[in-house]
Design a protein around this motif. Structure first.
Motif, PDB file in Angstrom:
ATOM      1  N   ARG A  50       0.818  -1.214   0.000  1.00 34.35           N
ATOM      2  CA  ARG A  50       0.000   0.000   0.000  1.00 34.35           C
ATOM      3  C   ARG A  50       0.859   1.275   0.000  1.00 34.35           C
ATOM      4  NH1 ARG A  50      -5.246   0.705   0.455  1.00 34.35           N
ATOM      5  NH2 ARG A  50      -5.696  -1.498   0.712  1.00 34.35           N
ATOM      6  N   ASP A  51       1.839   1.331   0.877  1.00 34.91           N
ATOM      7  CA  ASP A  51       2.651   2.555   0.979  1.00 34.91           C
ATOM      8  C   ASP A  51       3.464   2.792  -0.295  1.00 34.91           C
ATOM      9  OD1 ASP A  51       1.644   2.879   3.457  1.00 34.91           O
ATOM     10  OD2 ASP A  51       3.444   2.250   4.547  1.00 34.91           O
TER      11      ASP A  51
ATOM     12  N   ALA B 147       1.124   3.876  -3.101  1.00 35.90           N
ATOM     13  CA  ALA B 147       0.635   5.247  -2.898  1.00 35.90           C
ATOM     14  C   ALA B 147       1.717   6.262  -3.265  1.00 35.90           C
ATOM     15  CB  ALA B 147       0.199   5.432  -1.445  1.00 35.90           C
ATOM     16  N   SER B 148       2.953   5.932  -2.934  1.00 34.77           N
ATOM     17  CA  SER B 148       4.042   6.890  -3.205  1.00 34.77           C
ATOM     18  C   SER B 148       4.324   7.017  -4.708  1.00 34.77           C
ATOM     19  CB  SER B 148       5.315   6.471  -2.463  1.00 34.77           C
ATOM     20  OG  SER B 148       5.870   5.329  -3.076  1.00 34.77           O
TER      21      SER B 148
ATOM     22  N   PRO C  40      -7.661  11.348  -1.594  1.00 37.50           N
ATOM     23  CA  PRO C  40      -7.440  11.117  -0.161  1.00 37.50           C
ATOM     24  C   PRO C  40      -6.310  10.104   0.056  1.00 37.50           C
ATOM     25  CG  PRO C  40      -9.770  10.983  -0.701  1.00 37.50           C
ATOM     26  CD  PRO C  40      -9.050  11.102  -1.994  1.00 37.50           C
ATOM     27  N   GLU C  41      -5.512  10.357   1.081  1.00 37.77           N
ATOM     28  CA  GLU C  41      -4.306   9.555   1.311  1.00 37.77           C
ATOM     29  C   GLU C  41      -4.590   8.050   1.322  1.00 37.77           C
ATOM     30  OE1 GLU C  41      -1.990  11.587   4.265  1.00 37.77           O
ATOM     31  OE2 GLU C  41      -0.701   9.813   4.459  1.00 37.77           O
ATOM     32  N   GLU C  42      -5.682   7.672   1.985  1.00 36.76           N
ATOM     33  CA  GLU C  42      -5.969   6.239   2.129  1.00 36.76           C
ATOM     34  C   GLU C  42      -6.437   5.601   0.814  1.00 36.76           C
ATOM     35  OE1 GLU C  42      -7.457   8.703   3.625  1.00 36.76           O
ATOM     36  OE2 GLU C  42      -9.619   8.571   3.347  1.00 36.76           O
ATOM     37  N   GLU C  43      -6.725   6.433  -0.188  1.00 36.82           N
ATOM     38  CA  GLU C  43      -7.197   5.886  -1.474  1.00 36.82           C
ATOM     39  C   GLU C  43      -6.119   5.914  -2.547  1.00 36.82           C
ATOM     40  OE1 GLU C  43     -10.763   7.949  -2.624  1.00 36.82           O
ATOM     41  OE2 GLU C  43     -11.648   7.677  -0.622  1.00 36.82           O
ATOM     42  N   ARG C  44      -4.931   6.433  -2.215  1.00 35.90           N
ATOM     43  CA  ARG C  44      -3.907   6.633  -3.248  1.00 35.90           C
ATOM     44  C   ARG C  44      -3.366   5.315  -3.827  1.00 35.90           C
ATOM     45  NH1 ARG C  44      -0.932  11.760  -0.436  1.00 35.90           N
ATOM     46  NH2 ARG C  44      -2.764  13.099  -0.668  1.00 35.90           N
TER      47      ARG C  44
ATOM     48  N   ALA D  70      -2.568  13.914  -7.740  1.00 36.19           N
ATOM     49  CA  ALA D  70      -2.396  12.914  -6.673  1.00 36.19           C
ATOM     50  C   ALA D  70      -2.774  13.492  -5.318  1.00 36.19           C
ATOM     51  CB  ALA D  70      -0.962  12.407  -6.655  1.00 36.19           C
ATOM     52  N   SER D  71      -2.451  14.794  -5.105  1.00 37.38           N
ATOM     53  CA  SER D  71      -2.769  15.347  -3.783  1.00 37.38           C
ATOM     54  C   SER D  71      -4.261  15.551  -3.596  1.00 37.38           C
ATOM     55  CB  SER D  71      -1.994  16.637  -3.496  1.00 37.38           C
ATOM     56  OG  SER D  71      -1.649  17.273  -4.648  1.00 37.38           O
ATOM     57  N   SER D  72      -5.008  15.537  -4.683  1.00 35.20           N
ATOM     58  CA  SER D  72      -6.464  15.662  -4.526  1.00 35.20           C
ATOM     59  C   SER D  72      -7.111  14.317  -4.168  1.00 35.20           C
ATOM     60  CB  SER D  72      -7.088  16.220  -5.811  1.00 35.20           C
ATOM     61  OG  SER D  72      -6.988  15.255  -6.825  1.00 35.20           O
TER      62      SER D  72
END
Lengths: 394, 165
Positions: A302-303, A306-307, A322-326, A318-320
């Motif tokens: 996941r991490d 996301a990165s 939500p972090e948990e959905e990246r 990407a910043s739009s």
């Protein structure tokens, strides 16, 4: 996070850009070589790409001592041993490989056989088990933008007797120079452009999410991902755009450097097995398996995933998210890309499209379990899980 | 002094891994099946550093035999690059996957043979180490058909009766 210990190596000189091919004779001279063997395949000869290289080196006073054009699509240990014998017969002193993954990996095998002064590549199988040996100057000219093999310390060669693809891992497999010249990929058909581009993407994503990832391989992988997302669709639609072709070649090389220093993962383990058992093209298989294996790896990767999202869709977009959905958004971005390429260029999306038979699945799963790439996949893969992934991709 | 201690611990760990695999071949159907898939005569040598302990084993179709010395090259040789790496791996501080990722060993032979060995060693570690340790070094904890205590019982009996020599 920086791992407790990691290693990084890339000793390949990269000649990239306008007229890069013309520099090959000078490179050979710098290595004290004057009798190169050119390795290529029949299709590239027919397309005139190998001829272009031969003509250039001939014009610069470095004519090939031998030209071997019979490297098959799925090269093998036997082919490697045969080419090494031809090299010796013609008293060649260097190798120029002009081609895609099969040609380049065969050439790596030939170089290993020659530098280790043996007759059989099989005696050299292993991981970091050989010493430098005799130096045989070795230049690679990739004709696809995908394999990245021009910059890796691994050769993947089929063992025809066992029906498996064998990996030879050693820093001494790396070529001395890689020549990235847009002229070599301009004639690549749309579907091959798409599948090899996804192969490069797969290298970058697996390199950046496997257990062996490190900050230096990450840097190369993320640069490759950005270039691929910026250029792959464009180059499929505008195949004669030299600048975009060169960007894709560079992306493939960057991805190659990345995975050479951090390995790959489940996509390649299963892909090698499919190639060994069913003789299907590597890049096509990568394109089919990548979204499925990413989805499977998602809970543990996941991490990492996301990165990678900003490198695919840009920092603002990407910043739009939500972090948990990246992480999921990143997997979706890859799926959308392959689907788009399917519509544009006919990229295969199912194993059944490649002629893989369901009855081969068991053997593919067994073979995949013995592939070295599996050891660094973020999620453990056993026989049942591999079979499940194969059926999902079927 | 530190090096001598590390050598002793690594030597003991090599013997324990071998003994565990011998017992698990009888107790755990997965391990039994894995061994049965090996061609008879498949051999492994594990070198743990310069002047450090070595383990030579050979599968004879029935049992994993420990060999005192070998006359020819094993089917697969694992060379750990230093005693420090061996110590980390054999004391459960890093697993095989982390060892691979750290380039902690080189290998002579076919990668497929290392993968077979890796599956067996991972399984043995899941039994031998407490779960908090196994969880750290294994990609995933397998469900084990036999309790670890039963394996330890067999091992104690085996060592007392010198079954693993």
């Amino acid at each position: 996070m920086t791992p407790a210990y990691f290693e990084y190596q890339n000793a390949v000189k990269i000649l990239c850009g306008q007229n890069a091919l013309d520099r090959i004779p000078d490179e050979l001279r710098q290595w004290g070589a004057s009798r190169p063997m050119v390795l290529t395949d029949a299709v590239l000869m027919k397309l005139g790409l190998a001829e272009l290289v031969v003509d250039l080196i001939r014009a610069e006073g470095c004519p090939p001592a031998s030209i071997f054009t019979d490297i098959p699509v799925d090269s093998s240990l036997g082919v490697v041993n045969r080419v090494a014998a031809v090299f010796r017969e013609h008293n060649c002193d260097s190798i120029i490989a002009v081609g895609g993954g099969s040609v380049i990996d065969s050439a790596k095998g030939v170089r290993l056989v020659l530098s280790q002064e043996t007759d059989d590549i099989l005696s050299l199988s292993g991981v970091e088990n050989i010493s430098a040996g005799r130096h045989v100057p070795f230049i690679v000219v990739p004709t696809t933008a995908g394999t990245g093999s021009e910059c890796t310390g691994v050769a993947v060669i089929r063992n025809e007797a066992q029906g498996v693809k064998m990996e030879f891992l050693s820093p001494f497999v790396e070529p001395d120079a890689a020549v990235l010249d847009a002229r070599m990929t301009l004639k690549l058909p749309a579907r091959a452009t798409a599948s090899t581009g996804i192969d490069a993407l797969c290298h970058a994503i697996e390199a950046a999410s496997c257990l062996q990832k490190n900050p230096l391989s990450d840097a190369h992988a993320t640069a490759a991902i950005s270039l691929i997302f910026q250029n792959l669709l464009h180059v499929v639609q505008h195949p004669s755009d030299s600048a975009a072709r060169l960007q894709m070649a560079l992306a493939a090389t960057l991805a190659g450097i990345a995975f050479s220093n951090s390995m790959v993962g489940g996509v390649h383990a299963i892909g090698h097995a499919l190639g060994g058992v069913c003789h299907v093209p590597h890049a096509d298989v990568m394109a089919i398996l990548l979204p499925h294996v990413m989805h499977f790896n998602l809970p543990r990767a996941r991490d990492s995933y996301a990165s990678l999202l900003p490198h695919m869709i840009g920092m603002d977009a990407a910043s739009s998210v939500p972090e948990e959905e990246r992480a999921q958004a990143m997997v979706n971005a890859v799926s959308h890309l392959t689907e788009h390429l399917h519509r544009l260029a006919g990229l295969h999306l199912r194993l059944s499209d490649l002629g893989v038979k369901e009855e081969d699945m068991e053997r593919v799963a067994e073979t995949a379990l013995n592939d070295g790439a599996l050891i660094v996949n973020p999620v453990a893969l056993d026989r049942e899980r591999v079979l499940d992934l194969l059926h999902r991709a079927y | 002094m530190k090096r001598i201690l590390q050598k002793l611990i690594v030597a003991a760990a090599l013997r324990l891994v071998h003994a565990a695999l011998v017992e698990l071949c009888k107790l755990d159907p997965y391990v039994h099946a894995q061994f049965c898939s090996l061609p008879n005569g498949t051999s492994y040598s594990i070198y743990t550093g310069h002047g450090a302990p070595v383990l030579h084993v050979r599968w004879d179709g029935q049992k994993l035999l420990r060999l005192k010395e070998v006359r020819e090259r094993a089917t697969c040789e694992l060379h750990l690059k230093s005693l420090a790496d061996s110590f980390l791996m054999f004391t459960g501080q890093i697993g095989l996957a982390q060892g691979y990722a750290r380039h902690a060993f080189s290998m002579q032979g076919e990668i497929a043979d290392v993968m077979r060995l890796a599956r067996l060693v991972n399984r043995a570690e899941a039994y031998l180490f407490p779960s908090f340790l196994s969880r750290r070094i294994l990609p995933e904890l397998p469900s084990l058909p036999v309790p670890s205590l039963r394996l330890y019982g067999h091992l104690i009996f085996g060592f007392l009766t010198r079954s693993y020599s």
